[in-house]
Motif scaffolding. Structure first.
Motif, PDB file in Angstrom:
ATOM      1  N   SER A   1       0.831  -1.200   0.000  1.00 43.07           N
ATOM      2  CA  SER A   1       0.000   0.000   0.000  1.00 43.07           C
ATOM      3  C   SER A   1       0.870   1.256   0.000  1.00 43.07           C
ATOM      4  O   SER A   1       0.511   2.279  -0.591  1.00 43.07           O
ATOM      5  CB  SER A   1      -0.939   0.008   1.209  1.00 43.07           C
ATOM      6  N   ALA A   2       2.033   1.185   0.650  1.00 43.40           N
ATOM      7  CA  ALA A   2       2.967   2.311   0.638  1.00 43.40           C
ATOM      8  C   ALA A   2       3.520   2.523  -0.767  1.00 43.40           C
ATOM      9  O   ALA A   2       3.689   3.664  -1.223  1.00 43.40           O
ATOM     10  CB  ALA A   2       4.103   2.074   1.632  1.00 43.40           C
ATOM     11  N   LEU A   3       3.812   1.432  -1.456  1.00 40.40           N
ATOM     12  CA  LEU A   3       4.288   1.553  -2.835  1.00 40.40           C
ATOM     13  C   LEU A   3       3.200   2.159  -3.721  1.00 40.40           C
ATOM     14  O   LEU A   3       3.495   2.993  -4.588  1.00 40.40           O
ATOM     15  CB  LEU A   3       4.700   0.189  -3.377  1.00 40.40           C
ATOM     16  N   ALA A   4       1.960   1.766  -3.477  1.00 38.93           N
ATOM     17  CA  ALA A   4       0.859   2.323  -4.257  1.00 38.93           C
ATOM     18  C   ALA A   4       0.734   3.823  -4.028  1.00 38.93           C
ATOM     19  O   ALA A   4       0.468   4.590  -4.966  1.00 38.93           O
ATOM     20  CB  ALA A   4      -0.449   1.623  -3.883  1.00 38.93           C
ATOM     21  N   GLU A   5       0.945   4.270  -2.781  1.00 36.26           N
ATOM     22  CA  GLU A   5       0.903   5.702  -2.486  1.00 36.26           C
ATOM     23  C   GLU A   5       2.029   6.436  -3.203  1.00 36.26           C
ATOM     24  O   GLU A   5       1.835   7.528  -3.763  1.00 36.26           O
ATOM     25  CB  GLU A   5       1.007   5.932  -0.978  1.00 36.26           C
TER      26      GLU A   5
END
Length: 206
Positions: free
Chosen positions: A31-35
């Motif tokens: 999810s951090a990579l998606a952000e």
């Protein structure tokens, strides 16, 4: 003298970018990579649009850049802003991709709107933005990318030098020459040949 009762100054709060990088490094948080992708994909597309007209190559470089960020997040030490670190990765990936191309396209995109690049007035008309886009397309790639990093992406000259792996003095010179060339080109694009050439001869690098 050491004072055990003296409070240490509070640490600077981590930026969102730094938090995402730390989450990726610590736990491979997708999810951090998606952000990060949502934050940086538009910036990277704009930056890479100054290097190549090939949309497929731009997409490839963006994906490769974020893949490297995913793999090497633990290598980020905070010596530079996350944006500088990521743009440096993108620059190196793009240069390698272009070297590997049989027919590299260095022209940049004349169709990409320049928005407010080099124009402080947000009401500046579309015609002026189009002139600027065409002027940038005529600059050498290193000067065009320097202008984009400084004016389009908001990086300092020091950060730009880090991204492009060159001395700060080289980044300054590229920006200076780009500004002079743009000032000389824009009157021609507007149908006023040579109107600004005399003015450009008095500038000095800063």
């Amino acid at each position: 003298m050491f004072n055990p009762f003296r409070r240490s100054p509070p640490a600077a709060p981590a930026t969102s970018d730094e938090t995402w990088i730390r989450r990726i490094a610590d736990s491979h948080d997708r999810s951090a990579l998606a952000e990060l992708y949502r934050e940086y994909q538009p910036r990277l597309v704009r930056f890479l649009g100054r290097v190549t007209r090939h949309d497929s190559l731009i997409e490839e470089v963006v994906n490769d850049t974020l893949w490297i960020v995913w793999q090497r997040a633990a290598d980020y030490r905070g010596d530079a802003r996350v944006s500088t670190w990521i743009m440096g990765i993108a620059y190196r990936v793009a240069m390698k991709a272009l070297r590997d191309q049989a027919d590299p396209c260095w022209g940049g995109s004349e169709d990409t709107e320049l928005e407010t690049l080099l124009v402080s007035d947000p009401r500046a008309d579309r015609e002026m933005r189009d002139w600027l886009a065409k002027g940038l397309a005529r600059l050498p790639a290193d000067q065009r990318l320097t202008v984009e990093l400084v004016y389009g992406q908001g990086h300092t000259l020091e950060e730009t030098a880090t991204i492009m792996e060159c001395p700060v003095g080289t980044a300054k010179a590229r920006l200076f020459h780009a500004r002079v060339k743009l000032r000389n080109l824009l009157p021609d694009l507007a149908g006023e040949p040579g109107a600004a050439r005399a003015e450009g001869t008095h500038d000095e690098p800063y």
